[in-house]
Each structure stands twice: as C-alpha cells, then as structure tokens.
Enzyme design. Structure first.
Site, PDB file in Angstrom:
ATOM      1  CE  LYS A  38      -1.967  -1.182   3.920  1.00  0.00           C
ATOM      2  NZ  LYS A  38      -1.274  -2.452   4.234  1.00  0.00           N
ATOM      3  NE  ARG A  98      -4.580  -1.367  10.107  1.00  0.00           N
ATOM      4  CZ  ARG A  98      -3.489  -0.988   9.449  1.00  0.00           C
ATOM      5  NH1 ARG A  98      -3.447   0.170   8.835  1.00  0.00           N
ATOM      6  NH2 ARG A  98      -2.459  -1.766   9.405  1.00  0.00           N
ATOM      7  NE  ARG A 152       7.908  -2.432   6.207  1.00  0.00           N
ATOM      8  CZ  ARG A 152       6.578  -2.348   6.344  1.00  0.00           C
ATOM      9  NH1 ARG A 152       5.860  -1.726   5.431  1.00  0.00           N
ATOM     10  NH2 ARG A 152       5.995  -2.888   7.380  1.00  0.00           N
ATOM     11  NE  ARG A 202       6.261  -0.520  10.025  1.00  0.00           N
ATOM     12  CZ  ARG A 202       5.113  -0.532   9.339  1.00  0.00           C
ATOM     13  NH1 ARG A 202       5.042   0.085   8.174  1.00  0.00           N
ATOM     14  NH2 ARG A 202       4.052  -1.148   9.808  1.00  0.00           N
ATOM     15  NE  ARG A 246       2.294  -5.217  10.912  1.00  0.00           N
ATOM     16  CZ  ARG A 246       3.439  -5.149  10.227  1.00  0.00           C
ATOM     17  NH1 ARG A 246       4.518  -5.739  10.676  1.00  0.00           N
ATOM     18  NH2 ARG A 246       3.474  -4.481   9.094  1.00  0.00           N
TER      19      ARG A 246
HETATM   20  P1  AP5 Z   1       4.901  -1.530   1.876  1.00  0.00           P
HETATM   21  O1  AP5 Z   1       4.536  -0.751   0.670  1.00  0.00           O
HETATM   22  O2  AP5 Z   1       5.669  -0.858   2.941  1.00  0.00           O
HETATM   23  O3  AP5 Z   1       3.611  -2.302   2.445  1.00  0.00           O
HETATM   24  P2  AP5 Z   1       2.328  -1.744   3.202  1.00  0.00           P
HETATM   25  O4  AP5 Z   1       1.124  -2.380   2.570  1.00  0.00           O
HETATM   26  O5  AP5 Z   1       2.363  -0.277   3.297  1.00  0.00           O
HETATM   27  O6  AP5 Z   1       2.544  -2.478   4.593  1.00  0.00           O
HETATM   28  P3  AP5 Z   1       2.522  -1.930   6.090  1.00  0.00           P
HETATM   29  O7  AP5 Z   1       3.327  -2.919   6.894  1.00  0.00           O
HETATM   30  O8  AP5 Z   1       2.919  -0.500   6.150  1.00  0.00           O
HETATM   31  O9  AP5 Z   1       1.049  -2.115   6.430  1.00  0.00           O
HETATM   32  P4  AP5 Z   1       0.430  -2.218   7.816  1.00  0.00           P
HETATM   33  O10 AP5 Z   1      -0.989  -2.114   7.485  1.00  0.00           O
HETATM   34  O11 AP5 Z   1       0.837  -3.408   8.603  1.00  0.00           O
HETATM   35  O12 AP5 Z   1       1.129  -1.039   8.627  1.00  0.00           O
HETATM   36  P5  AP5 Z   1       0.673   0.458   8.917  1.00  0.00           P
HETATM   37  O13 AP5 Z   1       1.875   1.290   8.947  1.00  0.00           O
HETATM   38  O14 AP5 Z   1      -0.451   0.832   8.064  1.00  0.00           O
HETATM   39  O15 AP5 Z   1       5.744  -2.815   1.357  1.00  0.00           O
HETATM   40  C1  AP5 Z   1       6.260  -3.775   2.263  1.00  0.00           C
HETATM   41  C2  AP5 Z   1       7.644  -4.232   1.772  1.00  0.00           C
HETATM   42  O16 AP5 Z   1       7.491  -4.917   0.538  1.00  0.00           O
HETATM   43  C3  AP5 Z   1       8.644  -3.104   1.503  1.00  0.00           C
HETATM   44  O17 AP5 Z   1       9.917  -3.536   1.844  1.00  0.00           O
HETATM   45  C4  AP5 Z   1       8.527  -2.889  -0.014  1.00  0.00           C
HETATM   46  O18 AP5 Z   1       9.756  -2.422  -0.538  1.00  0.00           O
HETATM   47  C5  AP5 Z   1       8.206  -4.291  -0.503  1.00  0.00           C
HETATM   48  N1  AP5 Z   1       7.323  -4.300  -1.673  1.00  0.00           N
HETATM   49  C6  AP5 Z   1       6.200  -3.549  -1.855  1.00  0.00           C
HETATM   50  N2  AP5 Z   1       5.606  -3.848  -3.028  1.00  0.00           N
HETATM   51  C7  AP5 Z   1       6.377  -4.840  -3.589  1.00  0.00           C
HETATM   52  C8  AP5 Z   1       6.291  -5.564  -4.808  1.00  0.00           C
HETATM   53  N3  AP5 Z   1       5.295  -5.371  -5.692  1.00  0.00           N
HETATM   54  N4  AP5 Z   1       7.250  -6.501  -5.062  1.00  0.00           N
HETATM   55  C9  AP5 Z   1       8.251  -6.709  -4.191  1.00  0.00           C
HETATM   56  N5  AP5 Z   1       8.394  -6.044  -3.013  1.00  0.00           N
HETATM   57  C10 AP5 Z   1       7.465  -5.123  -2.728  1.00  0.00           C
HETATM   58  O19 AP5 Z   1       0.097   0.297  10.410  1.00  0.00           O
HETATM   59  C11 AP5 Z   1       0.979  -0.016  11.482  1.00  0.00           C
HETATM   60  C12 AP5 Z   1       0.199  -0.129  12.780  1.00  0.00           C
HETATM   61  O20 AP5 Z   1      -0.411   1.132  13.104  1.00  0.00           O
HETATM   62  C13 AP5 Z   1      -0.966  -1.128  12.784  1.00  0.00           C
HETATM   63  O21 AP5 Z   1      -0.522  -2.450  13.050  1.00  0.00           O
HETATM   64  C14 AP5 Z   1      -1.827  -0.554  13.919  1.00  0.00           C
HETATM   65  O22 AP5 Z   1      -1.288  -0.862  15.185  1.00  0.00           O
HETATM   66  C15 AP5 Z   1      -1.679   0.956  13.703  1.00  0.00           C
HETATM   67  N6  AP5 Z   1      -2.716   1.476  12.795  1.00  0.00           N
HETATM   68  C16 AP5 Z   1      -2.522   1.996  11.553  1.00  0.00           C
HETATM   69  N7  AP5 Z   1      -3.677   2.377  10.999  1.00  0.00           N
HETATM   70  C17 AP5 Z   1      -4.646   2.089  11.894  1.00  0.00           C
HETATM   71  C18 AP5 Z   1      -6.052   2.220  11.892  1.00  0.00           C
HETATM   72  N8  AP5 Z   1      -6.711   2.718  10.844  1.00  0.00           N
HETATM   73  N9  AP5 Z   1      -6.741   1.819  13.011  1.00  0.00           N
HETATM   74  C19 AP5 Z   1      -6.101   1.324  14.080  1.00  0.00           C
HETATM   75  N10 AP5 Z   1      -4.764   1.143  14.143  1.00  0.00           N
HETATM   76  C20 AP5 Z   1      -4.028   1.533  13.060  1.00  0.00           C
HETATM   77 MG    MG Z   2       2.580   1.092   4.926  1.00  0.00          MG
END
Ligand code: AP5
Ligand code: MG
Ligand code: ZN
Length: 209
Positions: free
Chosen positions: A13, A88, A122, A155, A166
C-alpha cells in the site's frame, strides 16, 4: 480523487501510494506513519499507541478517527487524498462515510507467504521515510538511503511475532471491509503480487488510465 488503499500488512500500500501521490499530486495519509511520527516525537498520542503498534494490535477507533478527521481538514486535501491504512474497522469506515464521500477502494490481494517475505526484508529511511527491501529494492549502499543518506532501520513491528499478529488482526477486523465496500460498489480488487512496476501498471488500469 479520494481513494482508499485496503489490504493486509506488507501488501504494498505504502509503495503504491508513493507513486500515486507523485502522479496525482495529492497527499498520502497513512495512519501507521502518523502514529510512528507521534511515537518518534514522544507526544502524548505516541506514548499511548507505542505498545499497541509493537504488538500488531489496532489503536482504538476513537483515537484513530479523530486523528484522520483532523488530518482531512487540512487544506492540502482539497483536491483529494490517498488513505493508506484507514479505515481498518467497520466503525472507522462508518465514521469516514459521515465526513466524506470516497471515489474508490482498492483491495490489494497478496498471499501470506509473500507478505512475510516482504515484511521481513523491509527497511525504512529514518530521515526521509523512503521504503526499501533488502532483496526486491535494495539501496545502493547497505543500510544507507539512496535519496538522502539517512540510516535505514527495521520497523519494530516487522518481527515474526508482530507480523503474525498483524495478519490475524487484519483477518478479524479489516477483512470485513471488503464486503462493506463491495456492497457500496466502490471496491476494485488488485492483484498485488509481482514486481512493483507490474503492480503499478495494473493499478493504473484499475483507475482507468
Ligand atoms: P509496503 O509498501 O511498505 O507495504 P504496506 O502495505 O504499506 O505495509 P505496512 O506494513 O505499512 O502495512 P500495515 O498495514 O501493517 O502497517 P501500517 O503502517 O499501516 O511494502 C512492504 C515491503 O514490501 C517493503 O519492503 C517494499 O519495498 C516491498 N514491496 C512492496 N511492493 C512490492 C512488490 N510489488 N514486489 C516486491 N516487493 C514489494 O500500520 C501499522 C500499525 O499502526 C498497525 O498495526 C496498527 O497498530 C496501527 N494502525 C494503523 N492504521 C490504523 C487504523 N486505521 N486503526 C487502528 N490502528 C491503526
Ligand atoms: Mg505502509
Ligand atoms: Zn532517506
């Protein structure tokens, strides 16, 4: 354009949002990034949410909704925005419906095995936030950001236990949003497997370009 990027952790994402914001010149609003910034700055919010993020649980809806509502009131959202990681939960989606009308929800589909491999490799720049992957998108120099020279870090929730939690949290709390947005005819499924370039081309097709 007002668009939601929905999908499991590590689905790509943030990576796609980065391209999208450059192409459309609209802000990326990542609740995860907002929480991590609060933690880094040791704000009251940051102190409240640190252990929740580390455990791979969700921050309570009230806190998350208030944060997003405030962010969406900033002037830079007037031409649209990308919601990355929000909503979410069903209550978050219902709250969003009360304060804005969305154009589209993209549902990233990626199998667990690929997710785990992506998250384990990552690395993120501590200075500019750029995201790398040790195999798929390595920096030119180990541990150093190509763009700004900042140090790369892992991270705290990219460890095997948090990743499993997660994924579980995603299935229990977030996956029901697929039906929610499908009923509203806003949902488009994106095959998120393959290289970033391949996924980006598919994504643009979904947008109609
Ligand atoms: P990346 O693009 O970083 O993936 P992402 O989908 O953004 O994954 P996240 O881990 O950021 O999602 P998340 O939902 O767990 O975390 P968030 O920060 O939102 O890609 C991942 C890796 O793959 C990278 O190394 C990239 O280079 C590689 N990659 C990407 N695309 C690729 C491809 N096509 N081919 C090969 N490699 C690729 O949330 C973190 C925490 O915050 C949550 O756990 C929760 O505690 C809290 N939180 C956030 N939002 C909320 C909410 N709305 N409500 C409640 N709690 C929340
Ligand atoms: Mg992300
Ligand atoms: Zn950097």
């Amino acid at each position: 354009m007002k668009i939601i990027l929905l999908g499991p952790p590590g689905a790509g994402k943030g990576t796609i949002a980065e391209k999208l914001k450059q192409e459309y010149n609209i802000p990326q609003i990542s609740t995860g990034d907002l929480f991590r910034a609060a933690i880094a700055n040791q704000t009251e919010l940051g102190k409240k949410v640190k252990s929740i993020l580390d455990a791979g649980e969700l921050v309570p809806d009230e806190l998350t909704i208030a944060l997003v509502q405030e962010r969406l009131s900033a002037p830079d959202t007037s031409n649209g925005y990308i919601l990355d990681g929000f909503p979410r939960t069903i209550p978050q989606a219902e709250a969003l419906e009360r304060f804005d009308t969305l154009d589209m929800v993209i549902d990233f589909r990626v199998r667990d095995g690929i997710i785990i491999e992506r998250l384990a490799g990552r690395r993120v720049c501590s200075s500019c936030g750029k995201v790398y992957h040790i195999k798929n998108m390595p920096p030119q120099k180990d541990g150093v950001c190509d763009t700004c020279g900042g140090a790369l870090y892992t991270r705290t929730d990219d460890n095997p236990d948090s990743i499993q939690q997660r994924l579980k949290t995603y299935r229990e709390k977030t996956e029901p949003l697929i039906a929610f947005y499908s009923e509203r005819k806003l949902l488009k499924a994106l095959d998120g497997e393959g290289s970033v370039e391949v996924v980006w081309e598919r994504f643009k097709k979904l947008l109609g370009n």
